[in-house]
Motif scaffolding. Structure first.
Motif, PDB file in Angstrom:
ATOM      1  N   PRO B 173       0.904  -0.973  -0.462  1.00 33.04           N
ATOM      2  CA  PRO B 173      -0.113  -0.131   0.245  1.00 33.04           C
ATOM      3  C   PRO B 173       0.929   1.057   0.066  1.00 33.04           C
ATOM      4  O   PRO B 173       0.255   2.456  -0.592  1.00 33.04           O
ATOM      5  N   ALA B 174       2.065   1.286   0.491  1.00 30.27           N
ATOM      6  CA  ALA B 174       3.438   2.149   0.574  1.00 30.27           C
ATOM      7  C   ALA B 174       4.267   2.719  -0.434  1.00 30.27           C
ATOM      8  O   ALA B 174       5.311   3.878  -0.534  1.00 30.27           O
ATOM      9  N   SER B 175       4.054   1.454  -1.041  1.00 32.94           N
ATOM     10  CA  SER B 175       5.096   0.638  -2.413  1.00 32.94           C
ATOM     11  C   SER B 175       5.238   2.315  -2.867  1.00 32.94           C
ATOM     12  O   SER B 175       6.547   2.601  -3.600  1.00 32.94           O
ATOM     13  N   ALA B 176       4.809   3.610  -3.406  1.00 34.85           N
ATOM     14  CA  ALA B 176       4.131   4.247  -4.628  1.00 34.85           C
ATOM     15  C   ALA B 176       4.282   5.890  -3.763  1.00 34.85           C
ATOM     16  O   ALA B 176       4.640   6.821  -4.354  1.00 34.85           O
ATOM     17  N   LEU B 177       5.005   5.632  -2.570  1.00 34.53           N
ATOM     18  CA  LEU B 177       4.539   6.754  -1.749  1.00 34.53           C
ATOM     19  C   LEU B 177       5.668   7.341  -1.052  1.00 34.53           C
ATOM     20  O   LEU B 177       6.292   6.597  -0.974  1.00 34.53           O
ATOM     21  N   ASP B 178       5.615   8.753  -0.148  1.00 33.27           N
ATOM     22  CA  ASP B 178       6.796   9.063  -0.455  1.00 33.27           C
ATOM     23  C   ASP B 178       7.009   8.482   1.189  1.00 33.27           C
ATOM     24  O   ASP B 178       6.012   8.407   2.399  1.00 33.27           O
ATOM     25  N   PRO B 179       7.981   9.325   2.067  1.00 36.07           N
ATOM     26  CA  PRO B 179       8.194   8.470   3.040  1.00 36.07           C
ATOM     27  C   PRO B 179       7.455   9.227   4.231  1.00 36.07           C
ATOM     28  O   PRO B 179       6.313   8.923   5.304  1.00 36.07           O
ATOM     29  N   ILE B 180       6.827  10.093   3.980  1.00 36.98           N
ATOM     30  CA  ILE B 180       5.604  11.240   4.604  1.00 36.98           C
ATOM     31  C   ILE B 180       4.737  10.414   4.655  1.00 36.98           C
ATOM     32  O   ILE B 180       3.970  10.004   5.299  1.00 36.98           O
ATOM     33  N   SER B 181       4.393  10.429   3.438  1.00 38.61           N
ATOM     34  CA  SER B 181       2.256   9.369   3.342  1.00 38.61           C
ATOM     35  C   SER B 181       2.737   8.254   3.535  1.00 38.61           C
ATOM     36  O   SER B 181       2.132   7.557   4.125  1.00 38.61           O
ATOM     37  N   THR B 182       4.019   7.050   3.156  1.00 35.06           N
ATOM     38  CA  THR B 182       4.192   5.982   3.129  1.00 35.06           C
ATOM     39  C   THR B 182       4.269   5.899   5.435  1.00 35.06           C
ATOM     40  O   THR B 182       3.266   4.971   6.032  1.00 35.06           O
ATOM     41  N   ALA B 183       4.262   7.145   6.610  1.00 37.68           N
ATOM     42  CA  ALA B 183       4.369   7.119   8.219  1.00 37.68           C
ATOM     43  C   ALA B 183       3.168   7.554   8.128  1.00 37.68           C
ATOM     44  O   ALA B 183       2.438   6.547   9.531  1.00 37.68           O
ATOM     45  N   LYS B 184       2.578   7.462   7.200  1.00 38.73           N
ATOM     46  CA  LYS B 184       0.758   8.170   7.591  1.00 38.73           C
ATOM     47  C   LYS B 184       0.351   7.055   7.660  1.00 38.73           C
ATOM     48  O   LYS B 184      -0.684   6.482   8.928  1.00 38.73           O
ATOM     49  N   ILE B 185       0.715   5.949   5.944  1.00 46.63           N
ATOM     50  CA  ILE B 185      -0.033   4.976   6.331  1.00 46.63           C
ATOM     51  C   ILE B 185      -0.305   3.694   7.466  1.00 46.63           C
ATOM     52  O   ILE B 185      -0.781   3.102   7.749  1.00 46.63           O
ATOM     53  N   GLU B 186       1.578   4.124   7.742  1.00 49.65           N
ATOM     54  CA  GLU B 186       1.943   2.854   8.431  1.00 49.65           C
ATOM     55  C   GLU B 186       1.385   3.151   9.468  1.00 49.65           C
ATOM     56  O   GLU B 186       0.717   2.772  10.477  1.00 49.65           O
ATOM     57  N   GLU B 187       1.117   4.230  10.169  1.00 49.51           N
ATOM     58  CA  GLU B 187       0.463   4.973  11.566  1.00 49.51           C
ATOM     59  C   GLU B 187      -0.843   4.210  11.301  1.00 49.51           C
ATOM     60  O   GLU B 187      -1.726   3.663  12.778  1.00 49.51           O
ATOM     61  N   LEU B 188      -1.610   4.484  10.007  1.00 47.11           N
ATOM     62  CA  LEU B 188      -2.770   4.272  10.147  1.00 47.11           C
ATOM     63  C   LEU B 188      -3.543   2.205  10.278  1.00 47.11           C
ATOM     64  O   LEU B 188      -4.303   2.383  11.208  1.00 47.11           O
ATOM     65  N   ILE B 189      -2.413   1.690   9.913  1.00 47.88           N
ATOM     66  CA  ILE B 189      -2.051   0.242   9.852  1.00 47.88           C
ATOM     67  C   ILE B 189      -3.001   0.493  11.041  1.00 47.88           C
ATOM     68  O   ILE B 189      -3.353  -1.077  12.117  1.00 47.88           O
ATOM     69  N   CYS B 190      -1.223   0.907  12.044  1.00 45.59           N
ATOM     70  CA  CYS B 190      -1.695   0.314  13.953  1.00 45.59           C
ATOM     71  C   CYS B 190      -2.752   0.923  14.432  1.00 45.59           C
ATOM     72  O   CYS B 190      -3.575  -0.059  15.205  1.00 45.59           O
ATOM     73  N   GLU B 191      -3.518   1.884  13.920  1.00 43.46           N
ATOM     74  CA  GLU B 191      -4.931   2.322  14.572  1.00 43.46           C
ATOM     75  C   GLU B 191      -5.238   1.373  13.958  1.00 43.46           C
ATOM     76  O   GLU B 191      -7.017   0.870  14.828  1.00 43.46           O
ATOM     77  N   LEU B 192      -5.754   0.927  12.536  1.00 44.71           N
ATOM     78  CA  LEU B 192      -7.051   0.298  12.295  1.00 44.71           C
ATOM     79  C   LEU B 192      -7.015  -1.237  12.568  1.00 44.71           C
ATOM     80  O   LEU B 192      -7.537  -1.754  13.079  1.00 44.71           O
ATOM     81  N   SER B 193      -6.024  -1.790  13.594  1.00 45.23           N
ATOM     82  CA  SER B 193      -5.489  -2.928  13.630  1.00 45.23           C
ATOM     83  C   SER B 193      -6.731  -3.542  15.094  1.00 45.23           C
ATOM     84  O   SER B 193      -7.164  -4.055  15.374  1.00 45.23           O
ATOM     85  N   SER B 194      -6.800  -2.106  15.345  1.00 42.73           N
ATOM     86  CA  SER B 194      -7.759  -2.429  16.653  1.00 42.73           C
ATOM     87  C   SER B 194      -9.057  -2.833  16.112  1.00 42.73           C
ATOM     88  O   SER B 194     -10.512  -3.578  16.429  1.00 42.73           O
ATOM     89  N   GLN B 195      -9.914  -2.694  14.838  1.00 42.57           N
ATOM     90  CA  GLN B 195     -10.901  -2.544  14.535  1.00 42.57           C
ATOM     91  C   GLN B 195     -11.014  -3.798  13.865  1.00 42.57           C
ATOM     92  O   GLN B 195     -11.815  -4.605  13.546  1.00 42.57           O
ATOM     93  N   THR B 196     -10.097  -4.579  13.077  1.00 40.22           N
ATOM     94  CA  THR B 196      -9.601  -4.859  11.784  1.00 40.22           C
ATOM     95  C   THR B 196      -8.802  -5.799  11.774  1.00 40.22           C
ATOM     96  O   THR B 196      -7.459  -5.435  12.148  1.00 40.22           O
ATOM     97  N   THR B 197      -8.749  -6.821  11.024  1.00 40.89           N
ATOM     98  CA  THR B 197      -7.373  -7.991  10.949  1.00 40.89           C
ATOM     99  C   THR B 197      -6.742  -7.933   9.479  1.00 40.89           C
ATOM    100  O   THR B 197      -7.781  -7.261   8.485  1.00 40.89           O
ATOM    101  N   ILE B 198      -5.521  -6.953   9.652  1.00 41.39           N
ATOM    102  CA  ILE B 198      -4.597  -6.388   8.690  1.00 41.39           C
ATOM    103  C   ILE B 198      -3.802  -7.574   7.928  1.00 41.39           C
ATOM    104  O   ILE B 198      -3.166  -7.799   8.621  1.00 41.39           O
ATOM    105  N   VAL B 199      -3.726  -7.916   6.931  1.00 38.62           N
ATOM    106  CA  VAL B 199      -2.856  -8.772   6.115  1.00 38.62           C
ATOM    107  C   VAL B 199      -2.360  -8.161   4.718  1.00 38.62           C
ATOM    108  O   VAL B 199      -3.034  -7.368   4.109  1.00 38.62           O
ATOM    109  N   ILE B 200      -1.529  -7.562   5.056  1.00 35.63           N
ATOM    110  CA  ILE B 200      -0.291  -7.008   4.356  1.00 35.63           C
ATOM    111  C   ILE B 200       1.144  -7.693   3.687  1.00 35.63           C
ATOM    112  O   ILE B 200       1.837  -8.153   4.202  1.00 35.63           O
TER     113      ILE B 200
END
Lengths: 229, 250
Positions: B173-200
Motif C-alpha cells: 500500500p505504500a510502495s508508490a508513496l513518499d516517506p511522510i505519506s508512508t509514515a501516515k499509512i503505517e500509523e493508520l495500519i496500527c490504529e485500524l488493527s484495533s478494529q480489523t484484521t490486516i494482512v499486508i
C-alpha cells in the motif's frame, strides 16, 4: 546493497580485530613491565592508552553509521550490537592495563618483592587472564561457541587467586609495615585483573549472542535445573 | 481467536504451481505481513482471501481458506457478501472518478443504504479513521483526483473502511508513496488493527518490522517461515529467511 553491507561488516570486523590485538598487547606489556620491572615498557603502555580510547570512539562511530545507514536485522543486527559491547569491554580492559603500567612507573620495587609476587601467584593470575582473552578472541574469529563457553570456567580461577591474594597481602603488610603502600597497590592490581576476567566473560557472552542469539548475561550463575523425578 | 485460516492450500495458474501446501492461521485484530521476493506467491496468497483470483483463466485452488471458520471457497458462498467483509487496498491508489465524498460513500450505496444522514456520518467516520478528515472536510465535493498520491491512498483506505470490513488486505500500500505519506499509512495500519484484521504484502523489510505482529516469509510458492515479527527480524529459524531479510538473496 549486499556488497555494501558485506564491506561494512568486514571493515568493522577488522577494526574489532585490531582493537582486540592492541588491548591484548597492552595487557601483556603491562604484565611484562610489572615482572621486569620495566619502566620503559610501562611508559609505552601508558602512552598507547590514548590509542585505545581513540580506537573505541572510532569503532563506536562506525557501528552507529552502519546501523543508521543499513538498518541491519537478524545476524547483522546481533553482530552490530555485540561488537558495540565488545568494543566497550575491550576499552575497559585497556584502562586496567594502563592503571597497572602507571603503578609500575610510580613504584620503586625491591628485589624481595619478586618473592611476594610468587606468593601472590601473580604470574598465574596474569597468564590466566591473558589466556582467557586469547581464547575468546579465537572463538570470535572461528565462530566457535564451545570455545567461547570454555572461558567461563577460568573466571573462578581468577576469583580464587584474588581472594587468596588479599590474605597474603594482609599477612605481608603486618610483617612488613614499611610495605603497606605496596600491598594496597598490589591489592588494586589483583582487583583489576579480577575485573578484567569479568570483562572477558562479557566478551565471551557477546560472542555467543552474535553467533547463536543466546543471551547468557545474568544467567550463568543461576542454579542448574533439577531433573524431573 | 483465529480470523483467517488456510489449510493445505495449493494454487495453480494453469500448469504453474504458484502456492505449495500453505498452512497458516491469522489471529483476529492482528497485523500480519507477507514478505518475499517478487514472484514468490505472496500477492497470490493475499488475493485468495477475497477470491480476487477467481476470474483468472486456468486458476485453480485446492485446500481450504476459512474466514471466521467458514470455508470461503465452498459452493454457495456469495462472493459479494464475502468482499463486503474483506476490503482491499492496492499498490497504486485507485480512486473512482468521483468526488471525495462519493468515493467513500460508494460501498454504502452499492450495499443499498439510502439514509443520507447515516451515509454522511459513516463517510466522516471512515475519513477520520483514515486520518484524512481534517485535510478534506472542506472540499468533500472536489474530485478525488485533486488529492496527492498519499491522500488518494488514504482515501482508498477510507473507502474500504466505510463498509466496516473485518479484514483489510493491503498489497504494497505504500510502495508508490513518499516517506511522510508512508509514515501516515503505517500509523493508520496500527490504529485500524484495533478494529480489523490486516494482512499486508510489502517489499519493505523495515515496514513489515514496524507495522506487523506476525510475519510470513514466502519463497518459490512455499511459506518458508511464519512467526512473531520480533523473532523473524532478530533470530529467524530458517537460514533462507535470514538470507532474505539481510539482503543476501532475493
Amino acid at each position: 546493497m549486499v556488497k555494501f553491507v558485506e564491506n561494512e561488516l568486514i571493515s568493522i570486523k577488522k577494526e574489532i580485530h585490531d582493537m582486540w590485538t592492541l588491548v591484548y598487547e597492552q595487557l601483556d606489556n603491562a604484565y611484562k613491565s610489572l615482572l621486569g620491572p620495566d619502566v620503559a615498557l610501562a611508559e609505552l603502555v601508558a602512552a598507547r592508552e590514548k590509542r585505545v580510547n581513540a580506537f573505541e570512539l572510532k569503532i563506536d562511530s562506525d557501528i552507529e553509521d552502519f546501523i543508521a545507514l543499513y538498518n541491519p536485522v537478524a545476524v547483522d543486527l546481533r553482530f552490530a550490537l555485540a561488537m558495540l559491547k565488545i568494543n566497550n569491554n575491550l576499552e575497559r580492559i585497556g584502562d586496567y592495563a594502563d592503571s597497572i603500567a602507571r603503578f609500575v612507573i610510580r613504584t620503586e620495587f625491591k628485589p624481595e618483592d619478586r618473592e611476594l609476587f610468587e606468593q601472590l601467584k601473580l604470574s598465574q593470575m596474569y597468564e590466566t587472564a591473558l589466556a582467557m582473552l586469547k581464547t575468546t578472541f579465537e572463538s570470535l574469529e572461528q565462530q566457535d561457541i564451545a570455545q567461547a563457553k570454555s572461558v567461563f570456567e577460568f573466571d573462578e580461577t581468577l576469583d580464587s587467586i584474588n581472594d587468596q591474594a588479599i590474605s597474603v597481602l594482609v599477612d605481608y603488610a603486618t610483617r612488613h609495615p614499611e610495605s603497606v603502600r605496596l600491598c594496597i597497590e598490589l591489592a588494586g592490581v589483583f582487583r583489576k585483573l579480577e575485573r578484567t576476567g569479568d570483562h572477558i566473560n562479557n566478551l565471551a557472552e557477546e560472542t555467543i549472542f552474535y553467533i547463536d542469539a543466546e543471551v547468557l548475561k545474568h544467567r550463568r550463575t543461576a542454579a542448574p535445573a533439577q531433573p524431573e523425578a | 481467536m483465529n480470523k483467517i485460516e488456510a489449510k493445505n492450500v495449493d494454487f495453480y495458474y494453469g500448469t504453474f504451481h504458484a502456492l505449495k501446501g500453505i498452512n497458516i492461521t491469522i489471529p483476529n485484530n492482528e497485523v500480519v505481513a507477507f514478505i518475499g521476493p517478487s514472484g514468490c506467491g505472496k500477492s497470490t496468497f493475499l488475493r485468495l482471501f477475497n477470491r480476487m483470483n477467481d476470474l483468472i483463466p486456468g486458476a485453480r485452488l485446492t485446500g481450504q481458506v476459512l474466514i471466521d471458520g467458514q470455508d470461503i471457497y465452498e459452493k454457495g458462498v456469495d462472493v459479494d457478501v464475502l468482499r463486503r467483509g474483506v476490503g482491499m487496498v492496492f499498490q497504486r491508489p485507485n480512486p473512482f472518478p468521483k468526488s471525495i465524498f462519493e468515493n467513500v460513500a460508494y460501498g454504502l450505496r452499492v450495499n443499498g443504504i439510502k439514509d443520507k444522514d447515516f451515509i454522511r456520518q459513516r463517510v466522516e467516520e471512515a475519513l477520520t479513521s483514515a486520518a484524512l478528515w481534517n485535510e478534506v472536510k472542506d472540499k468533500l465535493k472536489e474530485s478525488a483526483y485533486a488529492l496527492s498520491g498519499g491522500q488518494q491512498q488514504r482515501l482508498c483506505i477510507a473507502r474500504a473502511m466505510a463498509v466496516q470490513p473485518s479484514v483489510l488486505l493491503m498489497d504494497e500500500p505504500a510502495s508508490a508513496l513518499d516517506p511522510i505519506s508512508t509514515a501516515k499509512i503505517e500509523e493508520l495500519i496500527c490504529e485500524l488493527s484495533s478494529q480489523t484484521t490486516i494482512v499486508i504484502v510489502t517489499h519493505s523489510m523495515q515496514q513489515a518490522a514496524r507495522v506487523s505482529n506476525k510475519t510470513a516469509f514466502f519463497y518459490l510458492g512455499e511459506m518458508v517461515e511464519y512467526g512473531e515479527t520480533k523473532k523473524i527480524f532478530t533470530n529467524p529459524e530458517k537460514e533462507a529467511t535470514q538470507n532474505y531479510i539481510t539482503g543476501r538473496f532475493g
